[in-house]
Design an enzyme around this catalytic site. Sequence first.
Site, PDB file in Angstrom:
ATOM      1  N   LYS A  66      -3.769   9.073   8.271  1.00  0.00           N
ATOM      2  CA  LYS A  66      -3.481   7.702   8.732  1.00  0.00           C
ATOM      3  C   LYS A  66      -3.537   7.634  10.264  1.00  0.00           C
ATOM      4  CE  LYS A  66      -0.928   6.811   4.514  1.00  0.00           C
ATOM      5  NZ  LYS A  66       0.364   6.719   3.811  1.00  0.00           N
ATOM      6  N   GLN A 110       6.505   7.529   4.937  1.00  0.00           N
ATOM      7  CA  GLN A 110       5.712   8.249   3.941  1.00  0.00           C
ATOM      8  C   GLN A 110       6.595   8.674   2.774  1.00  0.00           C
ATOM      9  OE1 GLN A 110       2.280   8.710   4.104  1.00  0.00           O
ATOM     10  NE2 GLN A 110       2.564   9.387   1.996  1.00  0.00           N
ATOM     11  N   ASP A 133       3.094  -1.363   4.591  1.00  0.00           N
ATOM     12  CA  ASP A 133       2.833  -0.784   3.266  1.00  0.00           C
ATOM     13  C   ASP A 133       3.010  -1.818   2.155  1.00  0.00           C
ATOM     14  OD1 ASP A 133       1.891   1.810   3.335  1.00  0.00           O
ATOM     15  OD2 ASP A 133       3.879   2.720   3.519  1.00  0.00           O
TER      16      ASP A 133
END
Length: 321
Positions: A66, A110, A133
């Site tokens: 990412k 994460q 997200d």
Amino acid sequence: MQSAKDTETKTAGRAQLLDGAVIAEQIKQDVAQEVRQFWAEEEVKPCLAAVRVGDDAASAVYVRNKIKACEEVGIRSEHHALPAGTNAIELLDLIASLNSRGDVDGILVQLPLPGEIDESTIIDSIDPEKDVDGFHPVSIGKLSMGRPTFVPCTPAGIIELLERSDISIGGTNACIVGRSQIVGRPMAQLLLQKDATVTICHSRTRDLPSVTRQADLLVVAIGRAGFIGRAHIKPGATVIDVGMNKITDEATVRRLFGAEADTRLAVIARRGYTLAGDVNPSEADEVAAWRTPVPGGVGLLTVAMLMRNTMKAARLRRGLE
Ligand code: NDP
């Protein structure tokens, strides 16, 4: 890559691959252009803060990918790698400080987090304006109401893949296998918004093949290597394989990969494992018209859509969208 329009006569047979790499690259180039324009207008770059806790090797790779994508498109990034043993209070403190910083546009935590930290509490603490997200309850609620919001990156990427490949969604029978918060459920909402007739299957679905065989569009996200085979797939269907499973044994490689098995075994010899999806590619290719490969399919789109969501957050926070 050929588009579905080029192959209207194609029904069943040797499935064609939907190339996630090509489409992810297109999306990233679009974002890079937006970042340049944003820089020209605002004299600042969008910024993504990635937070990771502990030593999970897979999580470290995902975050690294990412950050690398941020560099490619010109987004500024911060990597907050907290040691194993970090507690929920410390993590909440970090998120509170990222929430309050004017120069941070997107925050991603994460997953999975170490078992002792409650993921819902952490996700709920992210400012919904920075929820790139799309996992915050506010984002999920808006998505289910069909309102604009941050959409989870994997299902959003699948919609991009289908649309950019000219594969119809409206009016089709779409079936999703898996009902997770990050893939199955938001995928169902997006396909519904695009006028598909949507069925969601899960581990308690009775006679799964009889349900999935009705689907023109089959999306599989269950985490079981090669589980979906010939018997589950309608001839001529489009099969989107979200699964990412590490395979280390020769028997499974031979069962799944047919002519490609030797190449995959060489990958195992080199790296210790190869990645397989939830769909048996050899069997799917006998019946489906289109299929996403693993690797090289959905996974790359997920990262590209994170870049797009971060760009969107930067614009929204400045009243530009
Ligand atoms: P979860 O483990 O959260 O959910 C799995 C889902 O599959 C559950 O809903 C479960 O049903 C269902 N399921 C499990 N076994 C069966 C079965 N035999 N028949 C029908 N349904 C079944 O998984 P995720 O959604 O997080 O991930 C799924 C896969 O996708 C994994 O391999 C993961 O690595 C991959 N993934 C890939 C991404 C990418 O970018 N390519 C992103 C995210 C995930 P129930 O609810 O009844 O338990």
